[in-house]
Design an enzyme around this catalytic site. Structure first.
Site, PDB file in Angstrom:
ATOM      1  N   GLU A 228     -39.653  50.009  27.655  1.00 27.50           N
ATOM      2  CA  GLU A 228     -40.300  50.808  26.610  1.00 27.50           C
ATOM      3  C   GLU A 228     -41.530  50.072  26.083  1.00 27.50           C
ATOM      4  O   GLU A 228     -41.490  48.864  25.848  1.00 27.50           O
ATOM      5  CB  GLU A 228     -39.284  51.027  25.488  1.00 27.50           C
ATOM      6  CG  GLU A 228     -39.785  51.663  24.232  1.00 27.50           C
ATOM      7  CD  GLU A 228     -38.691  51.751  23.167  1.00 27.50           C
ATOM      8  OE1 GLU A 228     -39.006  52.174  22.047  1.00 27.50           O
ATOM      9  OE2 GLU A 228     -37.521  51.388  23.454  1.00 27.50           O
ATOM     10  N   ASP A 230     -43.879  50.543  22.894  1.00 30.30           N
ATOM     11  CA  ASP A 230     -44.148  51.250  21.642  1.00 30.30           C
ATOM     12  C   ASP A 230     -45.617  51.112  21.280  1.00 30.30           C
ATOM     13  O   ASP A 230     -46.094  50.019  20.945  1.00 30.30           O
ATOM     14  CB  ASP A 230     -43.288  50.687  20.515  1.00 30.30           C
ATOM     15  CG  ASP A 230     -41.807  50.926  20.734  1.00 30.30           C
ATOM     16  OD1 ASP A 230     -41.469  51.969  21.308  1.00 30.30           O
ATOM     17  OD2 ASP A 230     -40.995  50.067  20.338  1.00 30.30           O
ATOM     18  N   GLU A 233     -45.475  52.863  16.068  1.00 35.62           N
ATOM     19  CA  GLU A 233     -44.310  53.109  15.219  1.00 35.62           C
ATOM     20  C   GLU A 233     -44.794  52.879  13.799  1.00 35.62           C
ATOM     21  O   GLU A 233     -45.176  51.767  13.423  1.00 35.62           O
ATOM     22  CB  GLU A 233     -43.175  52.173  15.574  1.00 35.62           C
ATOM     23  CG  GLU A 233     -42.590  52.465  16.955  1.00 35.62           C
ATOM     24  CD  GLU A 233     -41.201  51.892  17.117  1.00 35.62           C
ATOM     25  OE1 GLU A 233     -40.234  52.667  16.965  1.00 35.62           O
ATOM     26  OE2 GLU A 233     -41.087  50.703  17.402  1.00 35.62           O
ATOM     27  N   HIS A 244     -41.192  46.222  25.147  1.00 34.34           N
ATOM     28  CA  HIS A 244     -39.768  45.931  25.330  1.00 34.34           C
ATOM     29  C   HIS A 244     -39.447  45.926  26.830  1.00 34.34           C
ATOM     30  O   HIS A 244     -39.066  46.967  27.399  1.00 34.34           O
ATOM     31  CB  HIS A 244     -38.897  46.997  24.669  1.00 34.34           C
ATOM     32  CG  HIS A 244     -39.006  47.105  23.183  1.00 34.34           C
ATOM     33  ND1 HIS A 244     -38.197  46.414  22.316  1.00 34.34           N
ATOM     34  CD2 HIS A 244     -39.830  47.857  22.402  1.00 34.34           C
ATOM     35  CE1 HIS A 244     -38.505  46.730  21.067  1.00 34.34           C
ATOM     36  NE2 HIS A 244     -39.494  47.605  21.092  1.00 34.34           N
TER      37      HIS A 244
END
Length: 588
Positions: A228, A230, A233, A244
Site C-alpha cells: 500500500e 498512502d 491521509e 507500506h
C-alpha cells in the site's frame, strides 16, 4: 489503511456472483497522462464502488445473504457455497448519490460522510468496465486535487494506491463479478472485515466487530494483504503520506491467516507479511506545527482546495532503477510549496528515504518494520507491478484516528518524540459516535488526477515563479462507451509561457519561498524566520533558531535530491548504499 467503518445500511457487503437487478451507473474522474515532450492528454475514467458496500442477495431471488453483521447460515453454510449462491448487485447512478453520498464535481467526485444511514465510502478507478486502471509510479509523479476543508478530527479523507489485481480477482475461486463490481480489496493492514477473499466467503469464524456500536461490521478468519502507498491521509488538522511494503511478490489479494496477518490482538503486528506502521511524513508529528492547518497563517491552508503532488524518484533516474526517494509538494493559489525539512533528524531530510526512515524510527523509538520489509526498494518493486487507485472517506472505530491527528499511542506521554501527531483531542471526542453526530455534513473531494514523467504534470514547481494558468488550445474527441457515461480524450497544449504574478509587498510567511533564481516574490521573511538557501532555485523561510544550521552548504557527496521540475535534470548517478547495511531477502 484498513477502512474500519462500513455502512449502517441494511445488507451492504461483498459477494462474488454478478447481480442482474440493476445497471451500474458509475461516477467518473478526469485523469491526465503527461510527458515533457508531448504535454498532457486527459481522459474520463469511471469509478466503481467497493464490493464491501454493496447489497448481496441470493442468485435466485433477492433474499439477503448478509444482514447487519451476520451471514445467513441457511444460505452460507460454508465459504464455497456462499460464494456460489450469493450475487453482488450493481449500483445505479441514483443510488450512488442517494444511498452512498457520492456526487459529481468538476473533474471528479465528492464523498459525503453521512448519507441517511450510510457512513463513508470507497471507490476505485477503472481502466474499462472490466478492469481497474493500473498505475506504475516508479520514476513518475502523481498529482490530485483535494478539498479536505470539512473533514474534521476523527475523520480521514484518503487517497492511496494498493496492489490489487487488475481484474479484481475475477476467475479466482468463485469470483465471477470482478472489477466491474469492486471486488478484490486488500491493503497492508491485512483487514479481516473483507467479506470475500480469493473468491470465497470470509465466513469462517465470522463474528461481529467488538468495537462496532452500529452492528454493521464483522471480522472473519482470513485477512486480505497487499502492499500500500498512502498518498493522502488527512483531515483539516493533520496529513501524512506513507509507503507500506509487504513480503509479497505477486499482485492481488494475498489470503493470510494466523501469524502472517500480523494481528494486533495476537501481539504479532511485526511478525506479519506487511509493514503496518509504514514510514510516514506528517509535518506536525515531525515538529512543524505551522505547516498544515486551517487558515492563512499556515503554509498550506487546509480550509481551501489544493493540488497534492508526489514524486517517486529512482536511484539512477530511470524506470529501471530502484525506488530510492519519495518526495511531496503542494500547489495552492498558483504557488508550489515544498514539504518542510524534518529539523529533529540529523540531516534534516524533507523526503522519504531509507536513511530518513531509520533515523526517524530511532528517534521515535519505533520498530523499523519498514526496513525489515525491504524499504523503498520493495515498495518500488510493488509499484512497478502496478497499483490501483482508491479514494475513501472513513472514521475509526478502533483508535479514533489518533494515529493521524492526536497523541498516540495512548500509553506514552504526548510530549514524547513522535507521539503528538496533530491538534485534535482524540479519545471520545474523536469517536465515530461523536463525529457522526457533530459532523454528518463533512465531505472530501478528489478530482483531476495526473500521472507522468517527473516535472510534467504541473505548471509550477518548487523553485520556479508563482504562475497563473496559461491559455490552452483544447482538441476533443469522444468515443462510445458501454454505458451512458462517455469516454472523452482531450489533448491540451500550452500556447504561451506561464504569466508571472506581481510579487507581494510583504515578507514571505513561515516555510514559504523567499528566494532562488527567477523568484519574483518577497525575499524577506516574517518575524522569527530567516531565509535559508536550499539550492540555486529555491530558498525557504525557516525558524531563526535553526536557520543558521540549515544555511550550511550540503556536502558534495550528499544523496538528497531536490524537486525535479521543468528546470531540473535528474541525476543519473546511482546512490551508494552504506557499507554497514545488509539486505535480507525473505521468501513467502
Amino acid at each position: 489503511m484498513a477502512l474500519c467503518v462500513l455502512l449502517l445500511l441494511l445488507p451492504l457487503c461483498g459477494a462474488q456472483q454478478p447481480g442482474t437487478l440493476k445497471s451500474e451507473g458509475n461516477p467518473t474522474m478526469a485523469v491526465k497522462e503527461c510527458t515533457k515532450a508531448g504535454g498532457c492528454t486527459t481522459k474520463e475514467h469511471k469509478l466503481v464502488l467497493d464490493a464491501n458496500w454493496r447489497w448481496i442477495h441470493t442468485t435466485e431471488g433477492s433474499k439477503n445473504c448478509y444482514t447487519g453483521n451476520k451471514w445467513d447460515s441457511s444460505i452460507c453454510t460454508d465459504p464455497d457455497t456462499c460464494a456460489q449462491g450469493c450475487a453482488l448487485e450493481a449500483v445505479d447512478a441514483g443510488q450512488y448519490e442517494s444511498i452512498y453520498g457520492i456526487t459529481a464535481v468538476p473533474g471528479g467526485v465528492r464523498l459525503n460522510f453521512v448519507t441517511g444511514s450510510n457512513v463513508g465510502s470507497r471507490v476505485f478507478l477503472l481502466e474499462d468496465d472490466e478492469t481497474y486502471k493500473l498505475f506504475k509510479l516508479k520514476n513518475r509523479e502523481f498529482a490530485v486535487d483535494v478539498d479536505s476543508s470539512t473533514v474534521e478530527c476523527g475523520m480521514n479523507g484518503a487517497m492511496y494506491f494498493i496492489e490489487m489485481a487488475a481484474d479484481g480477482g475475477k476467475g479466482r475461486g468463485y469470483n465471477a463479478a470482478g472489477a466491474k463490481y469492486g471486488t478484490g480489496y486488500c491493503d497492508a493492514q491485512c483487514p479481516h472485515d473483507v467479506k470475500f477473499i480469493g473468491g470465497k466467503a470470509n465466513s469462517k469464524d465470522w463474528k461481529p466487530h467488538p468495537k462496532d456500536f452500529s452492528n454493521s461490521m464483522g471480522l472473519g478468519h482470513y485477512g486480505a494483504c497487499c502492499a500500500e502507498m498512502d498518498i493522502w491521509e488527512a483531515n483539516n488538522m493533520a496529513t501524512a503520506y506513507t509507503p507500506h511494503p509487504c513480503n509479497i511478490d505477486t499482485p492481488g489479494q494475498y489470503t493470510c491467516e494466523g501469524t502472517e496477518c500480523g494481528d494486533n490482538d495476537s501481539g504479532e503486528r511485526y511478525d506479519g507479511l506487511c509493514d503496518k506502521d509504514g514510514c510516514d511524513i506528517n509535518p506536525f508529528r515531525n515538529g512543524n506545527a505551522t505547516f498544515y492547518g486551517k487558515g492563512a497563517s499556515f503554509a498550506v491552508d487546509s480550509a481551501r482546495p489544493m493540488t497534492v503532488v508526489t514524486q517517486f524518484l529512482t536511484s539512477d533516474g530511470t524506470d529501471d532503477g530502484d525506488l530510492s526517494e519519495i518526495r511531496r509538494f503542494y500547489v495552492q493559489d498558483g504557488r508550489a510549496i515544498s514539504s518542510p525539512s524534518i529539523m529533529t533528524l540529523p540531516k534534516t531530510p524533507d523526503s522519504i528515504t531509507d536513511e530518513m526512515c531509520s533515523d526517524m524510527k530511532d528517534l521515535f523509538e519505533n520498530e523499523n518494520d519498514f526496513e525489515e520489509k525491504g524499504g523503498n526498494k520493495a515498495m518500488g518493486e510493488s509499484l512497478e507491478r502496478g497499483h490501483v487507485a482508491a479514494f475513501s472517506l472513513w472514521d475509526d472505530i478502533d483508535v479514533h484516528m489518533m494515529w493521524l491527528d492526536s497523541c498516540y499511542p495512548e500509553d506514552r506521554p504526548c510530549s514524547g518524540p513522535g507521539v503528538h501527531r496533530g491538534m485534535c483531542p482524540g479519545g471520545e471526542e474523536s469517536s465515530p459516535q461523536n463525529v457522526r453526530s457533530k459532523h454528518p455534513q463533512g465531505y472530501v473531494t478528489f478530482a483531476n488526477a495526473a500521472v507522468g514523467e517527473i516535472g510534467s504534470t504541473q505548471s509550477v514547481y518548487p523553485g520556479t515563479p508563482m504562475t497563473s494558468l496559461p491559455p490552452t488550445t483544447v482538441a476533443s474527441t469522444t468515443t462510445s462507451s458501454t454505458t451512458a457515461v462517455p469516454s472523452t480524450t482531450t489533448a491540451t497544449t500550452s500556447q504561451t509561457a506561464p504569466v508571472t504574478s506581481t510579487p507581494p509587498a510583504s515578507c514571505a510567511g513561515a516555510w514559504q519561498q523567499c528566494g532562488g533564481r527567477n523568484h519574483a516574490g518577497p525575499t524577506c521573511c516574517t518575524e522569527g524566520y530567516r531565509c535559508v538557501v536550499g539550492n540555486e532555485w529555491y530558498s525557504q523561510c525557516k525558524p531563526a533558531e535553526t536557520a543558521l544550521a540549515q544555511a550550511a552548504p550540503q556536502k558534495s557527496n550528499s544523496r538528497r535530491h531536490k524537486f525535479l521540475g521543468p528546470s531540473f535534470l535528474q541525476s543519473k548517478t546511482k546512490t551508494k548504499k552504506a557499507a554497514s547495511l545488509e539486505t535480507e531477502e525473505s521468501e513467502l
